[in-house]
Design a protein around this motif. Structure first.
Motif: not given
Length: 129
Positions: A68-86
């Motif tokens: 829905c347009g009332c919900t906006v997601p923003k996320y980590t754009k860079k690649p996440v290395a193995p074992g790392q968090k985003g």
């Protein structure tokens, strides 16, 4: 007969090679975020989903789409290395929406396993008095 044997061998090697490829794997700390009850006077609610790459190749989020347009997601754009968090931050804006319970979906697509994950936000917006 030699052709069949050769083709079978090539097929087995291809399957083995494909299964030996390194692959990213995403694991979210939670799949649902519950805002609980909040007032119509304060209609904007936020939450953060944290994920870890538990695979052995860099993880890329290709897209995160809300239902829905009332919900906006923003996320980590860079690649996440193995074992790392985003992180994936979600903002819900209930302004102009009817008060009451809601449940929205965020569909996340990645280059890893699983290729698609559904996250949920929910809550109850109470009428302003």
């Amino acid at each position: 007969m030699k052709k069949i044997l050769l083709m079978s061998l090539m097929l087995m090697l291809t399957v083995y090679y494909a299964s030996a490829q390194k692959q990213a794997q995403i694991k979210f700390d939670k799949l649902t975020c519950n805002f609980g009850k909040f007032s119509e006077k304060d209609p904007v609610q936020k939450c953060t989903f944290t994920f870890t790459n538990i695979g052995d190749a860099p993880l890329i989020i290709n897209q995160a789409v809300a239902s829905c347009g009332c919900t906006v997601p923003k996320y980590t754009k860079k690649p996440v290395a193995p074992g790392q968090k985003g992180t994936l931050d979600v903002t819900y804006n209930g302004k102009g929406r009817f008060p009451g319970h809601f449940k929205k979906t965020i569909t996340v697509r990645t280059n890893g396993k699983p290729e698609m994950t559904r996250l949920y936000i929910e809550g109850t917006m109470e009428e302003a008095k």
